[in-house]
Scaffold this motif. Sequence first.
Motif, PDB file in Angstrom:
ATOM      1  N   LEU A 234       0.853  -1.195   0.000  1.00 44.98           N
ATOM      2  CA  LEU A 234       0.000   0.000   0.000  1.00 44.98           C
ATOM      3  C   LEU A 234       0.881   1.234   0.000  1.00 44.98           C
ATOM      4  O   LEU A 234       1.501   1.568   1.009  1.00 44.98           O
ATOM      5  N   THR A 235       0.971   1.910  -1.145  1.00 47.77           N
ATOM      6  CA  THR A 235       1.853   3.063  -1.284  1.00 47.77           C
ATOM      7  C   THR A 235       1.029   4.311  -1.561  1.00 47.77           C
ATOM      8  O   THR A 235      -0.165   4.228  -1.838  1.00 47.77           O
TER       9      THR A 235
ATOM     10  N   LEU B 211      -0.574   4.411  -4.975  1.00 47.13           N
ATOM     11  CA  LEU B 211      -1.849   3.709  -5.090  1.00 47.13           C
ATOM     12  C   LEU B 211      -3.006   4.661  -4.776  1.00 47.13           C
ATOM     13  O   LEU B 211      -4.000   4.709  -5.504  1.00 47.13           O
ATOM     14  N   VAL B 212      -2.841   5.456  -3.706  1.00 50.94           N
ATOM     15  CA  VAL B 212      -3.919   6.371  -3.311  1.00 50.94           C
ATOM     16  C   VAL B 212      -4.143   7.407  -4.410  1.00 50.94           C
ATOM     17  O   VAL B 212      -5.280   7.648  -4.842  1.00 50.94           O
TER      18      VAL B 212
ATOM     19  N   VAL C 174      -8.231  -2.889  -6.180  1.00 46.17           N
ATOM     20  CA  VAL C 174      -7.621  -2.270  -5.002  1.00 46.17           C
ATOM     21  C   VAL C 174      -8.137  -2.952  -3.740  1.00 46.17           C
ATOM     22  O   VAL C 174      -7.370  -3.311  -2.841  1.00 46.17           O
TER      23      VAL C 174
ATOM     24  N   TYR D   2      -4.833  -5.362  -3.474  1.00 44.20           N
ATOM     25  CA  TYR D   2      -3.943  -4.525  -2.655  1.00 44.20           C
ATOM     26  C   TYR D   2      -4.306  -4.655  -1.174  1.00 44.20           C
ATOM     27  O   TYR D   2      -3.506  -5.099  -0.353  1.00 44.20           O
ATOM     28  N   ILE D   3      -5.551  -4.254  -0.829  1.00 45.06           N
ATOM     29  CA  ILE D   3      -5.935  -4.266   0.578  1.00 45.06           C
ATOM     30  C   ILE D   3      -6.127  -5.708   1.056  1.00 45.06           C
ATOM     31  O   ILE D   3      -5.679  -6.095   2.131  1.00 45.06           O
TER      32      ILE D   3
ATOM     33  N   SER E 136      -1.029  -5.374   7.880  1.00 46.81           N
ATOM     34  CA  SER E 136      -2.275  -4.632   7.762  1.00 46.81           C
ATOM     35  C   SER E 136      -2.246  -3.342   8.565  1.00 46.81           C
ATOM     36  O   SER E 136      -1.915  -3.360   9.747  1.00 46.81           O
TER      37      SER E 136
END
Lengths: 288, 587
Positions: free
Chosen positions: A141-142, A145-146, A272, A276-277, A286
């Motif tokens: 999670l980078t 990505l957001v 995502v 990803y999550i 997590s």
Amino acid sequence: MATEESEDHGHFLPAVRDWPRGYGEASWWPFVTAIGLLVVYTGASLYVIGRGTDLVSSSVGLGAFVAGWAVTILGMFGWIYQAFVVDFWDRGSHNGGASLRLGMLLFLGTDIATFGAGFAYYFFIRTGGWHTEYLPESGILTSVLVINTVLLVFSSFTIHWAEGHLQKGNHQRFVQGLLVTLLCGIVFIGGQIYEYYEFIVHEGFTLTSGVFASGFFGLTGIHGIHVSFGALLLAILLVRGLRGHYDADRHVSVTTVSWYWHFVDAIWLFLVAVVYIGSVFGTEFSPF
Amino acid sequence: MAVSPELVFSVLMGLLLLVVAGWLTRLEDWQAYTPVGGGGYGESTGHGHEEKPAGLTRWLTTVDHKDLGILYSLFGIVAFAWGGITAMLMRVELTTPGMDFLASFGGVGLYNALLTTHGITMLFLFAAPLIFGFANYMVPLLVDADDMAFPRINAIAFWILPFATILMWAGFFLPLVGIDIQAAKTSWTLYTPLSSTMQGTGVDVFLLGFHLSGFSTTMGAINFIATIVAERDSVNVPWSKLDIFSWTILTQGGLILFAFPILTAAVTMLLLDRNFGTMFFAGEGGGAMLWQHLFWFFGHPEVYILVLPPMGLVSLILPKFAGRKLFGFKFIVYSTLAIGILSFGVWAHHMFTTGMNPRLTASFMAISLAIGIPSAVKVFNWITTLWNGKLRMTAPMLFSVGFVQNFIIGGVTGVFLAAVPFDLVMQDTYYVVGHFHFIVFGAIGFALFAAMYYWFPIMTGRMYDRRLALWHFWLSIIGGNVTFIAMLILGYGGMPRRYATYLPKFMTWHAVATVGAFIMTFGVVAFVWNIWQSALYGKRVDSGDPWNLKQSDQFSNEWKWYEGKRQTMLADGGEEDADDAERNAAD
């Protein structure tokens, strides 16, 4: 195109302004496109043969692969240009674009199945013996990505906004909306390339890094190809829009491309959430 | 990357080929041996204005659904020949228990390669393209559309096929010119880990061709659905009047839409595993089970993709020669849709012996047995259509009745296999082989032969030779039943499938199966000879209603179109006669 002659199938002419000219039912473009695909796949075959044997050098295969795509794209461009673009305002609308809209919906149906096979693999391994050592070391999670997710969701709104303005008759707003959507798409692709670069070069997390890497690069890769293809379609819309195409009543391709774009966006959100999550959810990585 | 001399050479060769191809297309004389009578009448030999260029160019550039239908059919027949030759090579080898006949050509390896290409060719290059051929020609006529929804996509979809075929068959032909790549020996199911670890680049070349051919099928399906839904003349052909063949093509399209992309994606993963070190089907990843799940999630709908349109063909043709309307039309449509939906819920019945969870196998057994119900609904409707009918035993009728007979045997053996306890015993024996050959040749093949004879007058303007067609029928039904019943018996005896050699105790029934296969081959030779000769030199059809369909009020849309076309031709000055005279002179 439904002319008074349409009762007689022998005289229905779907390809009047085409190459070769002067006929109604002849076009070289399908053949050119298929030849292009033949060269693409022959190139891929030569590449594989080149790697496995010393019969040819695999660079020949790569060259043919690239050349084949060039021919394929030329064929598709010629086909779409002469079938839909060249006399856009003169040709009238065939059954109100119903076939084309349905065609896009059906294509998206096949795409659900394509992604479905990839997700099936991912669920298979995720529900099996799952290890966090499959993941890249610094986490998956980078910030890229957001940013990418925000951009792609935002671009779904902008294309909707553009379409809405077209229907209200505001052509200029329409073109602006398309431009913003296209830029978002391009930045997204850039972000994806940057993410791959970070993973592959700095983290050593590559296609061959294990069972998660296969699913991760497979799914994000096929999604990235879809976004790139969508950007190409948006670029075509933009060029046509700048040349004065489309109005409130004639904009089938705007509708179909926007469906495609929303679809790619929806797949991304699912990706995502799941890849990803979902890959770190419930593990020590997590953040939740 | 430096520009290598090889690359330059390849590009130059490519350009040269293009020049040669361009020169060939200008040879107008190609018209003289236009295949299959040029789709009826030489459209290019002059009306007021020309719609199609002359010569080979016409066939390379055509976007007309009728021309493409003929090209699909021709391609299907060529593939049928290759699939048949490979089958006969295997059958000859299987006459004796040891490795004899093929021993000096490549032995067991060659047998495995033949087995693979026979299955793939018959399913993907013969049956499916021939169905697409008839659908291309007839569906736009049946639904009163101008053409297919996307004429150019239609042409792309066709041209992809022969090109994909080159790659799929390359493993057999390239070694003859000294390029030693091994043909794929994976069986048509391509099970991993065999397919992911098998040495030889021939497997990759085959997989690439297979991958490409999937796009053709998917494009075709999208086109057919769009044609039936959006291009249909909703005034003349409302949903309530849509014919049964178009219904089955519509359902088939829906199945292809969700089944084929799964196959394409799975093959992509397999190629990545083989060449780029991914782990999709490696032991730690999805393993052998994931491949089987993905493959059969495609593979079982594929069975119905292939069998539903032939069922539609038989439902269309039977009533025409029974002089009665199709009994229970609505129920046939409903059962088609029901089969279409259920077909996505039965895939794991191919995997009962893999050690899956017994609760899962039980539920898959239940759905598989349930799919027998709509299938039986169809059979009873066909039989009741024949009941009290005025039967005319023409070649298409004989093949339709033969279809029903073979489908009953193939279907009932299938119901047995759907039951877990029976399947545990019969899995991977010749019983399975016999079962699906009754369906694939006995049912699908027969329906396609029926359609070929039924529409022969429309597609060529000529009539087939009735005597040869009867030979074709009787040799096929006798040979087929001899071969496939022998296979069922071999299966009961415990003969495992896919083997090139076997225990001597199986020899008698293998010999019987081979004899049956030869009988079938004679039938097929009669068929191909008949089609070829009759298309070129057969008797001209002298009316728009060669089957006397008006009598029983079943003169459907495609024949109306044909009659209209004949009248236009005659009004234009009877070029038929001139054409005929020219041919006679040439003889």
